[in-house]
Design an enzyme around this catalytic site. Structure first.
Site, PDB file in Angstrom:
ATOM      1  N   SER A 140      52.423  36.712  43.428  1.00 33.94           N
ATOM      2  CA  SER A 140      51.229  37.515  43.192  1.00 33.94           C
ATOM      3  C   SER A 140      50.641  37.131  41.848  1.00 33.94           C
ATOM      4  O   SER A 140      51.274  36.438  41.042  1.00 33.94           O
ATOM      5  CB  SER A 140      51.572  39.014  43.199  1.00 33.94           C
ATOM      6  N   GLY A 159      48.599  35.041  40.806  1.00 33.50           N
ATOM      7  CA  GLY A 159      48.431  33.641  40.445  1.00 33.50           C
ATOM      8  C   GLY A 159      49.693  32.920  40.027  1.00 33.50           C
ATOM      9  O   GLY A 159      49.641  31.738  39.676  1.00 33.50           O
ATOM     10  N   GLU A 198      41.519  40.847  50.455  1.00 31.25           N
ATOM     11  CA  GLU A 198      40.685  39.949  49.653  1.00 31.25           C
ATOM     12  C   GLU A 198      39.922  38.966  50.532  1.00 31.25           C
ATOM     13  O   GLU A 198      40.464  38.453  51.522  1.00 31.25           O
ATOM     14  CB  GLU A 198      41.552  39.174  48.666  1.00 31.25           C
ATOM     15  N   GLU A 233      43.658  37.106  51.447  1.00 31.27           N
ATOM     16  CA  GLU A 233      44.996  37.691  51.328  1.00 31.27           C
ATOM     17  C   GLU A 233      44.928  39.182  51.591  1.00 31.27           C
ATOM     18  O   GLU A 233      43.834  39.782  51.654  1.00 31.27           O
ATOM     19  CB  GLU A 233      45.578  37.443  49.927  1.00 31.27           C
ATOM     20  N   ASP A 242      45.598  45.189  42.027  1.00 32.78           N
ATOM     21  CA  ASP A 242      45.319  45.194  40.586  1.00 32.78           C
ATOM     22  C   ASP A 242      43.819  45.270  40.299  1.00 32.78           C
ATOM     23  O   ASP A 242      43.392  46.002  39.400  1.00 32.78           O
ATOM     24  CB  ASP A 242      45.970  43.990  39.882  1.00 32.78           C
ATOM     25  N   THR A 243      42.995  44.555  41.079  1.00 33.72           N
ATOM     26  CA  THR A 243      41.554  44.625  40.849  1.00 33.72           C
ATOM     27  C   THR A 243      40.999  46.014  41.135  1.00 33.72           C
ATOM     28  O   THR A 243      39.932  46.382  40.642  1.00 33.72           O
ATOM     29  CB  THR A 243      40.811  43.603  41.724  1.00 33.72           C
ATOM     30  N   ARG A 256      49.838  41.002  31.211  1.00 33.53           N
ATOM     31  CA  ARG A 256      48.894  42.103  31.343  1.00 33.53           C
ATOM     32  C   ARG A 256      49.547  43.365  30.772  1.00 33.53           C
ATOM     33  O   ARG A 256      50.549  43.857  31.279  1.00 33.53           O
ATOM     34  CB  ARG A 256      48.549  42.309  32.814  1.00 33.53           C
TER      35      ARG A 256
END
Length: 411
Positions: free
Chosen positions: A161, A163, A280, A292, A299-300, A375
């Site tokens: 996840s 990236g 997504e 996906e 998260d977005t 993050r």
């Protein structure tokens, strides 16, 4: 044994949360607002959700025996996965036993935690459009896959996840490097990678899709939040905004595909398959490609804490409990990520007061600062339009810095 839950569930429900990151922390708070008892599990102590949960457990969730032991000794109503790296066969076993309901169901978790399964499922559905792709188990198969996808292409671990382990390659000569990156940086290495055609898109969107119980119709219904736009760097999101500017035709296509995939997950699994899914898509004009899907808050989607009365966390919790949901957008909003610039021991955060004074909200996750580009928090803002909200969130995130505790002596 197939379980048919009584909806809405009687409260307080007991929840086992598998994964205790920032998304799990907000989920825990949302569950607790409805009186639920949360047991938060993760691979390290003091993870964000553990800081607010009633109980916490440290274990390697990819270890089937360890996870089976945990599932055997806790008595819960719901098992709620929050991360990809889980021994999902154990979730299927607990679901079959009828001892707890897996959210949204064990099949959905197994399929969506593995890019190979979810992409193959999506590709099998006539209403769903995907980019060209192939799976590879070694460098030679990766090179052969590139003949199908063309170049440039993306190489990604099948279980990861944000990236992690992802590469964009423009030459077959980069195949070995991409393979090594996927193997070493995946959340959990499965021995396979997915090779995907690069789509020349205008934007990427997340369509939060909610399967909830409608007592008036006596069935599960599907609702959608307004589309969320996002910008990535290195495969990881750095900001998101809602609503994303997409055409009516593109939005209708995305909704149709999201419904098709989530319905398939429900049909092939057990139980009502309730909850929020982060789906997504790539969008180019009126054209849309499925990318996906995650069977949990995305998260977005943290932007919904600023843009909606019921955030994605509230929606997930309400849906899995069989409670009413409201997916309506109330105001344009944006989120911007607060990142670390390096590993820091005993971290302290500076500039939070200035960020709050700018009109934004701030969430500090409480993670250990173990590396650069981790993050650590998010700034949230709303405004009269998306651009003003994005500007406010981005300025606020830029004001927050992290430094060792000794720096406070000079602050």
């Amino acid at each position: 044994m197939r379980t048919t839950p009584t909806l809405p569930m009687a409260l307080p429900a007991r929840i086992l949360l598998l994964g205790s990151g920032e998304l799990g922390k907000e989920l825990t708070i949302a569950f607790q607002r409805l009186g639920c008892h949360v047991i938060a599990a993760d691979s390290y102590p003091g993870a964000p959700a553990m800081q607010v949960a009633h109980e916490s457990v440290v274990l390697d969730m990819t270890d089937g025996q360890a996870l089976s032991s945990l599932l055997g000794r806790v008595h819960v109503d719901l098992v709620v996965p929050e991360v990809e790296a889980i021994a999902t066969d154990e979730l299927a076993a607990v679901e079959r036993s009828g001892r707890a309901r897996v959210v949204p169901n064990a099949f959905a978790v197994q399929a969506t935690m593995d890019r190979q399964r979810i992409r193959a499922l999506a590709d099998s559905l006539s209403a769903v459009r995907t980019s060209a792709f192939r799976f590879a188990s070694n460098v030679q198969e990766l090179r052969e896959a590139l003949r199908h996808t063309g170049l440039p292409a993306f190489v990604k671990p099948t279980m990861s996840s944000s990236g992690h382990g992802q590469s964009r390659i423009t030459s077959a000569d980069q195949a070995e490097e991409a393979w090594e990156r996927a193997c070493t940086q995946a959340r959990c290495h499965t021995g396979r990678v997915i090779v995907e055609e690069e789509i020349n898109f205008d934007c990427e969107i997340t369509l939060l899709t909610v399967r909830s119980w409608d007592p008036h119709q006596g069935r599960v219904v599907t609702g959608f939040c307004a589309p969320i736009g996002h910008r990535q760097e290195g495969g990881d999101y750095v900001e998101s905004w809602q609503p994303a500017a997409v055409s009516d035709a593109a939005l209708a296509s995305a909704r149709r595909m999201a419904r098709e995939v989530t319905d398939a997950l429900a049909v092939r699994g057990q139980g009502p398959c309730l909850g929020l899914f982060g789906v997504e898509f790539f969008v180019a004009g009126d054209e849309v490609w499925f990318s996906e899907l995650s069977p949990r808050p995305h998260d977005t989607g943290m932007v919904t804490m600023a843009s909606q009365d019921q955030s994605e966390f509230d929606l997930h919790v309400r849906a899995v409990l069989g409670m009413p949901v409201d997916t309506a957008l109330k105001r344009p909003g944006a989120s911007a990520v607060i990142m670390s610039t390096g590993a820091v021991e005993d971290a302290r955060y500076f500039g939070v007061a200035q960020a709050l004074a700018s009109g934004a909200g701030v969430r500090i996750f409480g993670k250990p600062v173990t590396r650069a580009d981790r993050r650590l928090g998010v700034a949230l803002a709303h405004g009269e339009d998306v651009e003003s909200a994005r500007s406010c969130a981005f300025r606020a995130a830029d004001l927050v810095t992290v430094a060792p505790a000794v720096a406070s002596l000079d602050a």
